[in-house]
Scaffold this active site. Sequence first.
Site, PDB file in Angstrom:
ATOM      1  N   GLY A  30      -7.522  -2.717 -14.734  1.00 14.82           N
ATOM      2  CA  GLY A  30      -8.337  -3.868 -15.902  1.00 14.82           C
ATOM      3  C   GLY A  30      -7.986  -5.526 -16.323  1.00 14.82           C
ATOM      4  O   GLY A  30      -8.161  -6.364 -17.015  1.00 14.82           O
ATOM      5  N   CYS A  72      -2.123   9.507  -6.991  1.00 15.54           N
ATOM      6  CA  CYS A  72      -3.540   8.696  -6.492  1.00 15.54           C
ATOM      7  C   CYS A  72      -4.572  10.364  -6.943  1.00 15.54           C
ATOM      8  O   CYS A  72      -4.751  11.423  -6.758  1.00 15.54           O
ATOM      9  CB  CYS A  72      -3.176   9.202  -5.083  1.00 15.54           C
ATOM     10  SG  CYS A  72      -4.635   8.033  -4.273  1.00 15.54           S
ATOM     11  N   LYS A 117       5.002   5.474 -10.968  1.00 18.80           N
ATOM     12  CA  LYS A 117       3.176   5.221 -10.660  1.00 18.80           C
ATOM     13  C   LYS A 117       2.942   6.161 -11.330  1.00 18.80           C
ATOM     14  O   LYS A 117       2.895   7.561 -10.637  1.00 18.80           O
ATOM     15  CB  LYS A 117       2.454   4.347 -10.071  1.00 18.80           C
ATOM     16  CG  LYS A 117       1.339   4.600 -10.310  1.00 18.80           C
ATOM     17  CD  LYS A 117       0.753   3.112  -9.402  1.00 18.80           C
ATOM     18  CE  LYS A 117       0.019   2.857  -9.851  1.00 18.80           C
ATOM     19  NZ  LYS A 117      -0.850   2.050  -8.852  1.00 18.80           N
ATOM     20  N   ASN A 145      -2.176   4.541 -13.092  1.00 15.52           N
ATOM     21  CA  ASN A 145      -3.347   5.034 -11.309  1.00 15.52           C
ATOM     22  C   ASN A 145      -4.943   4.833 -12.163  1.00 15.52           C
ATOM     23  O   ASN A 145      -5.398   4.495 -13.492  1.00 15.52           O
ATOM     24  CB  ASN A 145      -2.376   6.262 -10.561  1.00 15.52           C
ATOM     25  CG  ASN A 145      -3.215   5.414  -8.919  1.00 15.52           C
ATOM     26  OD1 ASN A 145      -4.349   4.861  -9.088  1.00 15.52           O
ATOM     27  ND2 ASN A 145      -2.008   5.722  -8.257  1.00 15.52           N
ATOM     28  N   GLY A 151      -8.103   7.151   0.216  1.00 20.12           N
ATOM     29  CA  GLY A 151      -7.041   8.471   0.942  1.00 20.12           C
ATOM     30  C   GLY A 151      -5.853   7.947   1.010  1.00 20.12           C
ATOM     31  O   GLY A 151      -5.609   8.836   2.080  1.00 20.12           O
ATOM     32  N   LEU A 152      -5.369   7.592   1.022  1.00 16.24           N
ATOM     33  CA  LEU A 152      -3.672   7.258   1.280  1.00 16.24           C
ATOM     34  C   LEU A 152      -3.530   6.484   2.369  1.00 16.24           C
ATOM     35  O   LEU A 152      -2.834   7.195   2.949  1.00 16.24           O
ATOM     36  CB  LEU A 152      -3.215   8.554   0.667  1.00 16.24           C
ATOM     37  CG  LEU A 152      -2.599   8.183  -0.735  1.00 16.24           C
ATOM     38  CD1 LEU A 152      -2.120   9.750  -1.032  1.00 16.24           C
ATOM     39  CD2 LEU A 152      -2.358   6.415  -1.417  1.00 16.24           C
ATOM     40  N   LYS A 211       1.357  -1.309   0.143  1.00 15.85           N
ATOM     41  CA  LYS A 211       0.315   0.229   0.186  1.00 15.85           C
ATOM     42  C   LYS A 211       0.965   1.490   0.060  1.00 15.85           C
ATOM     43  O   LYS A 211       1.810   1.554   1.042  1.00 15.85           O
ATOM     44  CB  LYS A 211      -0.573  -0.142   1.111  1.00 15.85           C
ATOM     45  CG  LYS A 211      -2.130   1.256   1.881  1.00 15.85           C
ATOM     46  CD  LYS A 211      -2.824   1.387   0.652  1.00 15.85           C
ATOM     47  CE  LYS A 211      -3.515   2.506   0.836  1.00 15.85           C
ATOM     48  NZ  LYS A 211      -4.633   3.417  -0.094  1.00 15.85           N
TER      49      LYS A 211
HETATM   50  C1  LIG Z   1      -9.444   0.084  -2.940  1.00 19.17           C
HETATM   51  C2  LIG Z   1      -7.850   1.155  -4.089  1.00 19.17           C
HETATM   52  C3  LIG Z   1      -7.186   1.284  -3.450  1.00 19.17           C
HETATM   53  C4  LIG Z   1      -5.618   1.707  -4.265  1.00 19.17           C
HETATM   54  N1  LIG Z   1      -4.686   2.353  -3.305  1.00 19.17           N
HETATM   55  C5  LIG Z   1      -2.956   2.417  -3.981  1.00 19.17           C
HETATM   56  C6  LIG Z   1      -2.333   2.880  -3.384  1.00 19.17           C
HETATM   57  O1  LIG Z   1      -1.985   3.240  -2.132  1.00 19.17           O
HETATM   58  N2  LIG Z   1      -1.391   3.725  -4.418  1.00 19.17           N
HETATM   59  C7  LIG Z   1      -1.555   3.678  -5.466  1.00 19.17           C
HETATM   60  O2  LIG Z   1      -0.949   4.284  -5.919  1.00 19.17           O
HETATM   61  N3  LIG Z   1      -2.809   2.979  -6.271  1.00 19.17           N
HETATM   62  C8  LIG Z   1      -3.658   2.692  -5.071  1.00 19.17           C
HETATM   63  N4  LIG Z   1      -4.733   2.572  -6.317  1.00 19.17           N
HETATM   64  C9  LIG Z   1      -4.395   1.858  -8.129  1.00 19.17           C
HETATM   65  C10 LIG Z   1      -4.149   0.688  -7.959  1.00 19.17           C
HETATM   66  O3  LIG Z   1      -3.038   0.427  -7.834  1.00 19.17           O
HETATM   67  C11 LIG Z   1      -3.887   0.382  -9.473  1.00 19.17           C
HETATM   68  O4  LIG Z   1      -3.103   0.862 -10.785  1.00 19.17           O
HETATM   69  C12 LIG Z   1      -5.310   0.448 -10.040  1.00 19.17           C
HETATM   70  O5  LIG Z   1      -6.561   0.193  -9.084  1.00 19.17           O
HETATM   71  C13 LIG Z   1      -5.815   0.022 -11.493  1.00 19.17           C
HETATM   72  O6  LIG Z   1      -5.301  -1.552 -11.609  1.00 19.17           O
HETATM   73  P1  LIG Z   1      -6.397  -2.933 -11.547  1.00 19.17           P
HETATM   74  O7  LIG Z   1      -7.582  -2.078 -12.592  1.00 19.17           O
HETATM   75  O8  LIG Z   1      -6.029  -3.654 -11.873  1.00 19.17           O
HETATM   76  O9  LIG Z   1      -7.520  -2.197  -9.825  1.00 19.17           O
HETATM   77  C14 LIG Z   1      -5.621   1.502  -5.535  1.00 19.17           C
HETATM   78  C15 LIG Z   1      -6.539   0.735  -5.727  1.00 19.17           C
HETATM   79  C16 LIG Z   1      -7.772   0.469  -4.939  1.00 19.17           C
HETATM   80  C17 LIG Z   1      -8.893  -0.200  -6.299  1.00 19.17           C
END
Ligand SMILES: Cc1cc2nc3c(=O)[nH]c(=O)nc-3n(C[C@H](O)[C@H](O)[C@H](O)COP(=O)(O)O)c2cc1C
Length: 314
Positions: free
Chosen positions: A252, A140, A173, A200, A84-85, A56
């Site tokens: 995705g 983010c 990222k 992201n 919200g990190l 995270k």
């Molecule tokens: C609940 C949730 C929390 C996330 N928290 C972070 C984070 O702390 N830092 C970050 O760089 N990306 C965060 N992301 C983004 C994911 O790492 C990823 O870039 C994004 O979900 C797209 O990939 P996916 O479609 O496979 O989920 C978060 C995504 C989700 C759904």
Amino acid sequence: MSLPASTENVPSSLLHVNFCGISFQNPLILASGILGTSGALLKKAASSGLGGVTTKSVGPRPRYGYLNPSVIEIGPGTCLNAVGLANPGIMEFVSEIPAAKASGVPIIMSVFGSSGEEYKRVAMAAQDAGVDAIEMNISCPHAKVSSIGASAKLTHDTVSTVKNSVKIPIFVKLNPNVTNLIEIGMAAEDGGADAVVAINTIRGMAIDIHARKPILFNQSGGVSGKSIKPMAVKAVFDLYKALSIPVIGCGGIFSAEDVVEFMLAGASAVQLGTVFMHGWEIVDSIKHGLIAYCNQYSIPSIGKIIGKAHEEVV
Ligand SMILES: Cc1cc2nc3c(=O)[nH]c(=O)nc-3n(C[C@H](O)[C@H](O)[C@H](O)COP(=O)(O)O)c2cc1C
């Protein structure tokens, strides 16, 4: 794709990828923010068969994040979140790294801060804790760090501050909510990034038509999952063409076919997030699908397909 019954007789090199001097047993990496909030959870994720895991995002001090609702499913395989990190801060989080490292897979620490100096401080502590790479979250969509990832100059300067302070590889990222993603990717590369991660989440909102107000506590958030895959593939394709550092695809990915698509676009590896709302079993099924694809086209190593879609483009 017909799936092989087992991975037992498959050479271990078939799915192996290597970039930035880090060896991954396979190209599937846990994306940041998806359960990577403790050493035990990172180890559990790794035990599903992933090639690497990302923590995270961790900042310089504890942060509570936003109240619920913070994550909602807005369509099949598509989520909207504004967490919200939330994180315990780097001083607390470093104690989780030994447990994560016991998994044996490369550990990527996602870091953020409000200035280059803060990113540097968190990255140095992460390096001291023994992680394999730093991932700078400058993207983010519902936190202030996205403003770094929206500016080529801030991206360049923040990345170079961290690059000058740590020895381990730095992944950056990227924020897809910008007019010119390639310009930001180039700024990250110029600043010293060893790889970029794209993408992201994409800014979004959902409104409760009966309550007549936004559903998320934070009102707006970031869209992830199936709906963002075409945007993510395009980002990877364009970045691969423009940059000379590796691109890690994200957005995705739900199947082996999705992984192949990202790698053909130019991804050296991929990160998976939203797909894990269905459990960890998907990792095994994706690996089987990748092996089947390699067998179908007599591909000796999955790394051979990286960027191959570009050769067809005239
Ligand atoms: C609940 C949730 C929390 C996330 N928290 C972070 C984070 O702390 N830092 C970050 O760089 N990306 C965060 N992301 C983004 C994911 O790492 C990823 O870039 C994004 O979900 C797209 O990939 P996916 O479609 O496979 O989920 C978060 C995504 C989700 C759904």
